[in-house]
Design an enzyme around this catalytic site. Structure first.
Site, PDB file in Angstrom:
ATOM      1  N   GLU A  91      -2.866 -10.335   3.856  1.00  0.00           N
ATOM      2  CA  GLU A  91      -3.940 -10.056   4.810  1.00  0.00           C
ATOM      3  C   GLU A  91      -4.938 -11.212   4.884  1.00  0.00           C
ATOM      4  O   GLU A  91      -5.421 -11.565   5.957  1.00  0.00           O
ATOM      5  CB  GLU A  91      -4.685  -8.763   4.425  1.00  0.00           C
ATOM      6  CG  GLU A  91      -3.942  -7.483   4.746  1.00  0.00           C
ATOM      7  CD  GLU A  91      -3.004  -7.030   3.630  1.00  0.00           C
ATOM      8  OE1 GLU A  91      -2.620  -7.861   2.790  1.00  0.00           O
ATOM      9  OE2 GLU A  91      -2.654  -5.838   3.625  1.00  0.00           O
ATOM     10  N   GLU A 113       0.848  -1.211   0.000  1.00  0.00           N
ATOM     11  CA  GLU A 113       0.000   0.000   0.000  1.00  0.00           C
ATOM     12  C   GLU A 113       0.880   1.257   0.000  1.00  0.00           C
ATOM     13  O   GLU A 113       0.598   2.231  -0.710  1.00  0.00           O
ATOM     14  CB  GLU A 113      -0.931  -0.020   1.218  1.00  0.00           C
ATOM     15  CG  GLU A 113      -1.954  -1.148   1.127  1.00  0.00           C
ATOM     16  CD  GLU A 113      -2.890  -1.226   2.307  1.00  0.00           C
ATOM     17  OE1 GLU A 113      -2.397  -1.225   3.464  1.00  0.00           O
ATOM     18  OE2 GLU A 113      -4.117  -1.285   2.097  1.00  0.00           O
TER      19      GLU A 113
END
Ligand code: 1HE
Length: 268
Positions: free
Chosen positions: A142, A122
């Site tokens: 994740e 990110e």
């Protein structure tokens, strides 16, 4: 108005300002694989809020150690045992930092290596150019950790690779590396040697552009992408009205008109 970056308190970040306006920012928490704890996210907010007013012409974002960034500090998250509102507010700080990067108007070139995973991807995807080396690999673990992305991956990573690939990465833990990472859009360059050397060379090139032109490239393209096509076309015309008539461009236009400016040629 001008900010002196040396006066900022920036835990887990090291700065090196070069004479040509290139700022090298190094994530400096290698013992934790540059995992992003809350303190580091605040440092990124502070730094990238100041960069557009600090005379910086281009940023290279690099990292100490073998890995660019291991994402969210999972141990801090575990120990803090956060509630939903706490984590939402933390994510909003990640967004604050990454939006300052993407929309700040100063070119940011990420020199990647090793793990660029989870929140590390990110962070990298908020840069304007990503350079991978032979060691670089990208993943969104994740899904396997019982988590979800919270630092803008649904916007920026999906924007780079498309929704279907992002969903695959999260469902299956798929890792991208090498030429395939470039093919799918995670990086624009794959270099044989050091990604840092390549990033500094590109940053120097970008730093030679006029700052107002770079400002438009590194903020307007993202803003315009958030608008309807009709509004984007209108706003693009307004921006071009300002940028393309800037007095500093006169010299470059004169050189072209006189035939002394470099022509655009294919690569050798
Ligand atoms: C960490 C973290 C971390 C390492 N948070 N401490 N991110 C992940 O799921 C990636 C998790 N990390 C890894 O898979 C590996 O650590 C690496 C591939 C990055 C590096 O492996 P390696 O073998 O070099 O290091 P290591 O032995 O796993 O870790 C070294 C130390 O770094 C160790 O600490 P120590 O005190 O025991 O020495 C690790 O605990 C620490 N470390 N990664 C905290 N991530 C806004 S939402 C975003 C959601 C996410 O980002 S999810 C996280 C995804």
């Amino acid at each position: 108005m001008t900010v002196d970056l040396a006066t900022l308190t920036l835990p887990n970040l090291a700065l090196e300002q070069q004479d040509d306006g290139v700022l090298i920012v190094t994530l400096s928490r290698p013992a934790k694989r540059n995992a992003l704890n809350a303190e580091t996210v605040e440092a990124l907010v502070t730094l990238f809020s100041a960069v557009p007013r600090a005379g910086v012409r281009a940023v290279v974002l690099t990292a100490e150690g073998a890995h660019f960034c291991a994402g969210l500090d999972l141990v801090e998250h575990h120990d803090a045992d956060r509630g939903p509102a706490d984590f939402m507010h933390l994510c909003l700080r990640w967004h604050e930092a990454f939006n300052k990067m993407e929309y700040g108007g100063v070119p940011i070139i990420a020199a990647l290596k090793g793990a660029v995973v989870g929140g590390g991807l990110e962070l990298a995807s908020a840069a304007h150019i990503r350079i991978a080396d032979a060691s670089t690999y990208f993943a969104l673990p994740e899904g396997q950790r019982g988590l979800f992305t919270g630092g803008g991956a649904t916007i920026r990573v999906a924007g780079l690779v498309g929704k279907a690939r992002m969903i695959d990465m999260m469902l299956t833990g798929r890792v991208y590396q090498g030429p395939e990472a470039v093919e799918v859009g995670l990086a624009q360059y794959l270099v044989e040697g050091s990604s840092l050397d390549a990033a500094v060379a590109l940053a120097r090139k970008a730093a030679r552009n006029l700052p107002l032109t770079n400002f438009a490239i590194c903020s307007a393209i993202s803003h315009l992408g958030n608008m309807s096509a009709l509004d984007a076309a209108y706003a693009e015309a307004v921006i071009a009205g300002v940028v393309n008539t800037q007095p500093a461009a006169r010299e470059r236009l004169d050189a072209f008109a006189k035939g002394t400016a470099a022509r655009v040629r294919p690569n050798d």
